[in-house]
Design a protein around this motif. Sequence first.
Motif, PDB file in Angstrom:
ATOM      1  N   SER A   4       8.458 -12.680  -2.066  1.00  0.00           N
ATOM      2  CA  SER A   4       9.656 -12.216  -1.363  1.00  0.00           C
ATOM      3  C   SER A   4      10.923 -12.849  -1.943  1.00  0.00           C
ATOM      4  CB  SER A   4       9.545 -12.560   0.121  1.00  0.00           C
ATOM      5  OG  SER A   4      10.703 -12.167   0.816  1.00  0.00           O
ATOM      6  N   GLY A   5      11.930 -12.018  -2.157  1.00  0.00           N
ATOM      7  CA  GLY A   5      13.186 -12.505  -2.707  1.00  0.00           C
ATOM      8  C   GLY A   5      13.335 -12.264  -4.187  1.00  0.00           C
ATOM      9  N   THR A   6      12.243 -11.902  -4.855  1.00  0.00           N
ATOM     10  CA  THR A   6      12.320 -11.614  -6.285  1.00  0.00           C
ATOM     11  C   THR A   6      12.617 -10.135  -6.510  1.00  0.00           C
ATOM     12  OG1 THR A   6       9.954 -11.097  -6.505  1.00  0.00           O
ATOM     13  CG2 THR A   6      10.609 -13.410  -6.742  1.00  0.00           C
ATOM     14  N   LYS A   7      13.060  -9.817  -7.722  1.00  0.00           N
ATOM     15  CA  LYS A   7      13.333  -8.429  -8.063  1.00  0.00           C
ATOM     16  C   LYS A   7      12.050  -7.606  -8.028  1.00  0.00           C
ATOM     17  CE  LYS A   7      17.265  -9.568 -11.037  1.00  0.00           C
ATOM     18  NZ  LYS A   7      17.793  -9.546 -12.429  1.00  0.00           N
ATOM     19  N   ALA A   8      10.959  -8.210  -8.474  1.00  0.00           N
ATOM     20  CA  ALA A   8       9.679  -7.505  -8.485  1.00  0.00           C
ATOM     21  C   ALA A   8       9.213  -7.171  -7.072  1.00  0.00           C
ATOM     22  CB  ALA A   8       8.621  -8.343  -9.205  1.00  0.00           C
ATOM     23  N   ALA A   9       9.430  -8.087  -6.129  1.00  0.00           N
ATOM     24  CA  ALA A   9       9.052  -7.839  -4.742  1.00  0.00           C
ATOM     25  C   ALA A   9       9.891  -6.706  -4.156  1.00  0.00           C
ATOM     26  CB  ALA A   9       9.224  -9.101  -3.907  1.00  0.00           C
ATOM     27  N   ASN A  10      11.161  -6.692  -4.503  1.00  0.00           N
ATOM     28  CA  ASN A  10      12.045  -5.616  -4.064  1.00  0.00           C
ATOM     29  C   ASN A  10      11.526  -4.268  -4.558  1.00  0.00           C
ATOM     30  OD1 ASN A  10      14.509  -4.521  -2.923  1.00  0.00           O
ATOM     31  ND2 ASN A  10      15.317  -4.396  -5.000  1.00  0.00           N
ATOM     32  N   LEU A  11      11.166  -4.198  -5.832  1.00  0.00           N
ATOM     33  CA  LEU A  11      10.639  -2.968  -6.411  1.00  0.00           C
ATOM     34  C   LEU A  11       9.291  -2.604  -5.805  1.00  0.00           C
ATOM     35  CD1 LEU A  11      11.256  -0.786  -8.478  1.00  0.00           C
ATOM     36  CD2 LEU A  11      10.141  -2.191 -10.218  1.00  0.00           C
ATOM     37  N   ALA A  12       8.498  -3.618  -5.482  1.00  0.00           N
ATOM     38  CA  ALA A  12       7.192  -3.373  -4.855  1.00  0.00           C
ATOM     39  C   ALA A  12       7.365  -2.659  -3.520  1.00  0.00           C
ATOM     40  CB  ALA A  12       6.450  -4.688  -4.668  1.00  0.00           C
ATOM     41  N   ASN A  13       8.408  -3.015  -2.781  1.00  0.00           N
ATOM     42  CA  ASN A  13       8.675  -2.331  -1.512  1.00  0.00           C
ATOM     43  C   ASN A  13       8.998  -0.856  -1.732  1.00  0.00           C
ATOM     44  OD1 ASN A  13       8.389  -4.082   0.813  1.00  0.00           O
ATOM     45  ND2 ASN A  13      10.051  -5.306  -0.046  1.00  0.00           N
ATOM     46  N   TYR A  14       9.732  -0.575  -2.789  1.00  0.00           N
ATOM     47  CA  TYR A  14      10.048   0.829  -3.105  1.00  0.00           C
ATOM     48  C   TYR A  14       8.761   1.595  -3.410  1.00  0.00           C
ATOM     49  CZ  TYR A  14      11.960   4.945  -5.428  1.00  0.00           C
ATOM     50  OH  TYR A  14      12.252   6.241  -5.785  1.00  0.00           O
ATOM     51  N   TYR A  15       7.943   1.046  -4.300  1.00  0.00           N
ATOM     52  CA  TYR A  15       6.691   1.701  -4.666  1.00  0.00           C
ATOM     53  C   TYR A  15       5.770   1.864  -3.450  1.00  0.00           C
ATOM     54  CZ  TYR A  15       7.117   1.750  -9.794  1.00  0.00           C
ATOM     55  OH  TYR A  15       7.477   2.025 -11.085  1.00  0.00           O
ATOM     56  N   ALA A  16       5.731   0.838  -2.613  1.00  0.00           N
ATOM     57  CA  ALA A  16       4.892   0.914  -1.409  1.00  0.00           C
ATOM     58  C   ALA A  16       5.374   2.036  -0.499  1.00  0.00           C
ATOM     59  CB  ALA A  16       4.908  -0.421  -0.667  1.00  0.00           C
ATOM     60  N   GLY A  17       6.697   2.152  -0.362  1.00  0.00           N
ATOM     61  CA  GLY A  17       7.250   3.219   0.466  1.00  0.00           C
ATOM     62  C   GLY A  17       6.894   4.595  -0.054  1.00  0.00           C
ATOM     63  N   VAL A  18       7.014   4.789  -1.357  1.00  0.00           N
ATOM     64  CA  VAL A  18       6.673   6.083  -1.957  1.00  0.00           C
ATOM     65  C   VAL A  18       5.177   6.359  -1.802  1.00  0.00           C
ATOM     66  CG1 VAL A  18       6.634   7.429  -4.091  1.00  0.00           C
ATOM     67  CG2 VAL A  18       8.585   5.953  -3.592  1.00  0.00           C
ATOM     68  N   SER A  19       4.369   5.325  -1.968  1.00  0.00           N
ATOM     69  CA  SER A  19       2.910   5.484  -1.813  1.00  0.00           C
ATOM     70  C   SER A  19       2.561   5.946  -0.407  1.00  0.00           C
ATOM     71  CB  SER A  19       2.203   4.157  -2.124  1.00  0.00           C
ATOM     72  OG  SER A  19       2.424   3.764  -3.457  1.00  0.00           O
ATOM     73  N   TYR A  20       3.161   5.303   0.578  1.00  0.00           N
ATOM     74  CA  TYR A  20       2.894   5.690   1.966  1.00  0.00           C
ATOM     75  C   TYR A  20       3.408   7.100   2.263  1.00  0.00           C
ATOM     76  CZ  TYR A  20       1.172   1.117   3.502  1.00  0.00           C
ATOM     77  OH  TYR A  20       0.407  -0.021   3.674  1.00  0.00           O
TER      78      TYR A  20
END
Length: 242
Positions: free
Chosen positions: A114-130
């Motif tokens: 949490s707090g990293t750029k990769a974690a931020n992008l992971a949230n985007y990908y997770a949202g699209v996946s869902y």
Amino acid sequence: MKEKKQKVDKGNTHEEHKEYEVFESAEVLQERIVETQGFLDKNKNSVIGLVAAVVVIVAAYFLYGMNMESENAKAQAALSPAVFYFEKDSLNKALNGDVDANTVGFLAVADEYSGTKAANLANYYAGVSYMKMGEFEKAIDHLEKFSSKDLLVQARAYALIGDAYVQTENFDAAISSYKDAVNYKENDDFTPAYLMKLAFAYEAKGDVANAKSTYEAVISDYAKSQVVNDAKKYLALLNTQG
């Protein structure tokens, strides 16, 4: 031609005049230095403590930055396999990882880094996946955690949130999200499509007046867009309905 130097007002009060004298009188300046030294002698412990606190804060800031860079590198490495599964449409493995391959998914990256750029992008990908899986509440949750200054991705995230709200028939929230997409770094390529989504949401809500005005905005402001003919068609249908 040289510019005239602005005359300095020495002030009307004694204190104002004294402040100005610091810059023109060596004697006054020396007096101020002595006063300052006296203050430092009397408050040495407090001053040293303040300086030490500043040093600690600055050091902590730089250490935090270095640590975040290290954490982001680890997060990026963990994110890559999840992106691979996402692109292969293996959404469960993309979200939750692959035990056999000893990889983690978007959810773990978002949580553990949490707090990293990769974690931020992971949230985007997770949202699209869902979104693809039809789990719209979870999609909204992760997409709302995502933030970017990118012209395309942030507006796309707002639009996806709007799409998810439409699926849950929360049209007011969908309209709000589509407005965010429309207003985010407006451009000729993508804004018209977001306006169309906004118009559809107004129609779904039964707000014909705003639906019409939104179609009209597409027609007048984006006459060369690929969606302008659709806007004209749907506006004509609304007009025939009275």
